[in-house]
Design a protein around this motif. Sequence first.
Motif, mmCIF file in Angstrom:
data_model
loop_
_atom_site.group_PDB
_atom_site.id
_atom_site.type_symbol
_atom_site.label_atom_id
_atom_site.label_comp_id
_atom_site.label_asym_id
_atom_site.label_seq_id
_atom_site.Cartn_x
_atom_site.Cartn_y
_atom_site.Cartn_z
ATOM 1 N N ILE A 252 -3.256 -0.431 -8.956
ATOM 2 C CA ILE A 252 -2.396 0.281 -8.010
ATOM 3 C C ILE A 252 -1.794 1.551 -8.612
ATOM 4 O O ILE A 252 -1.752 2.604 -7.965
ATOM 5 C CB ILE A 252 -1.281 -0.659 -7.497
ATOM 6 C CG1 ILE A 252 -1.897 -1.806 -6.682
ATOM 7 C CG2 ILE A 252 -0.276 0.114 -6.645
ATOM 8 C CD1 ILE A 252 -0.905 -2.850 -6.232
ATOM 9 N N PRO A 256 -5.454 5.548 -9.633
ATOM 10 C CA PRO A 256 -5.562 6.795 -8.858
ATOM 11 C C PRO A 256 -5.595 8.053 -9.716
ATOM 12 O O PRO A 256 -6.413 8.952 -9.489
ATOM 13 C CB PRO A 256 -4.305 6.761 -7.974
ATOM 14 C CG PRO A 256 -3.986 5.312 -7.826
ATOM 15 C CD PRO A 256 -4.360 4.692 -9.140
ATOM 16 N N TRP A 265 -3.720 6.407 -2.813
ATOM 17 C CA TRP A 265 -4.208 5.265 -2.026
ATOM 18 C C TRP A 265 -3.896 5.439 -0.543
ATOM 19 O O TRP A 265 -4.698 5.060 0.320
ATOM 20 C CB TRP A 265 -3.565 3.968 -2.523
ATOM 21 C CG TRP A 265 -3.980 3.490 -3.879
ATOM 22 C CD1 TRP A 265 -3.180 3.235 -4.943
ATOM 23 C CD2 TRP A 265 -5.317 3.183 -4.323
ATOM 24 N NE1 TRP A 265 -3.911 2.804 -6.023
ATOM 25 C CE2 TRP A 265 -5.218 2.755 -5.669
ATOM 26 C CE3 TRP A 265 -6.573 3.233 -3.717
ATOM 27 C CZ2 TRP A 265 -6.332 2.370 -6.422
ATOM 28 C CZ3 TRP A 265 -7.688 2.858 -4.458
ATOM 29 C CH2 TRP A 265 -7.563 2.432 -5.793
ATOM 30 N N GLU A 266 -2.719 5.975 -0.226
ATOM 31 C CA GLU A 266 -2.293 6.062 1.174
ATOM 32 C C GLU A 266 -3.037 7.121 1.973
ATOM 33 O O GLU A 266 -3.018 7.087 3.210
ATOM 34 C CB GLU A 266 -0.782 6.321 1.256
ATOM 35 C CG GLU A 266 -0.311 7.634 0.646
ATOM 36 C CD GLU A 266 -0.014 7.547 -0.845
ATOM 37 O OE1 GLU A 266 0.647 8.476 -1.367
ATOM 38 O OE2 GLU A 266 -0.436 6.557 -1.487
ATOM 39 N N ARG A 276 -10.605 2.017 -2.370
ATOM 40 C CA ARG A 276 -9.540 1.399 -1.577
ATOM 41 C C ARG A 276 -9.960 0.011 -1.101
ATOM 42 O O ARG A 276 -9.147 -0.918 -1.046
ATOM 43 C CB ARG A 276 -9.192 2.283 -0.374
ATOM 44 C CG ARG A 276 -8.580 3.612 -0.761
ATOM 45 C CD ARG A 276 -8.199 4.427 0.473
ATOM 46 N NE ARG A 276 -7.574 5.685 0.085
ATOM 47 C CZ ARG A 276 -8.247 6.787 -0.223
ATOM 48 N NH1 ARG A 276 -9.572 6.785 -0.162
ATOM 49 N NH2 ARG A 276 -7.614 7.877 -0.587
ATOM 50 N N ALA A 279 -9.670 -2.287 -4.098
ATOM 51 C CA ALA A 279 -8.273 -2.629 -4.371
ATOM 52 C C ALA A 279 -7.752 -3.657 -3.370
ATOM 53 O O ALA A 279 -7.036 -4.599 -3.738
ATOM 54 C CB ALA A 279 -7.408 -1.364 -4.326
#
Length: 328
Positions: A252, A256, A265-266, A276, A279
């Motif tokens: 997490i 990135p 990630w968002e 993604r 994860a």
Amino acid sequence: MNLWDESFWLPEGVQWKDLESTPTVQYPQAQDLTYSVLFGAVLLVLRILVESFVFLPLGYLCGWIEAKPGSGGLARRIGAHLGGGFAGKSKFKKIAETAWRCLFYVCAWTAGFFILRREAHLYDVTECWRNWPHHPISDSMWWYYIIETAFYWALLFSTVFFDIRRHDFMQMMLHHAITILLLWISFSMNMVRVGSLVLFSHDLADIFLDLGKLFNYAKWEVPLKIIFATFMVSWIVTRLIYYPVWIIQSVIFDAPEHIQKSYRWENLLQRPIVPRILALMLCSLLVLHVFWTWLIMKIALKSATQGEVNDVRESDDEDEEIENKKKD
């Protein structure tokens, strides 16, 4: 859009041709995963042979399986096992499938130890992401990954068609499917390093889980309680501490920045997309770990209050061994 489009899988500036193996550098190739299906079939055949010619005789020697003198019981049972008894629900069937898993996990964890002890990412998880995806793979790591994937193919098939169904059948099916997809995705995009850590950490607790089941079937109460306590410690350390605190945390927060400087990630449409998914699936495994921890706590509570250690997932079906004794 093509499924293998680089924007799905790889960071900016990297193409599939950059990850083609050369005579001096070997990279994982997605097509190599077809070997895992083939080796999965080989493992199924090997399992049947080991159960028939190793575990069955051991079952007789240990007194778990009885035969009348002069009845040719062992030979008859081996023939039945090879000819269709493999899909039965006898006590021996439970013992054999548990012993097979235990044997594999011991071999896999031992192999993983000797392979990973030379790898930097075993000691520093962030090495899973640095300079990704340009991570050469050794021959030993290639075999480790392919055989582990093959085992889960074999386990998925056997769970559906002939293993004894327990109360967490759907959760086990989901676990095997997620594991295979995780291995497939991580191998295809060369995230083998993090995948190898997941495999290595998970195999350890599974050894003690299946060994405890064997002691339970044998009614060895004192060794069973010792193994169960060892299993609980190894489970908590690997599944609820190491996995979320080291691996998930690194996925997490560390991944990135190393995947791509601007990666977030968002930002769901930012390339690459597939990390993604990886994860999310790793987090899904953690949810399954919590579910199985709840089952383990039920077993521990039952052990503390009733003095027995039994698998709450086991079916209440009457043993085929008992039925055969009645018929005889």
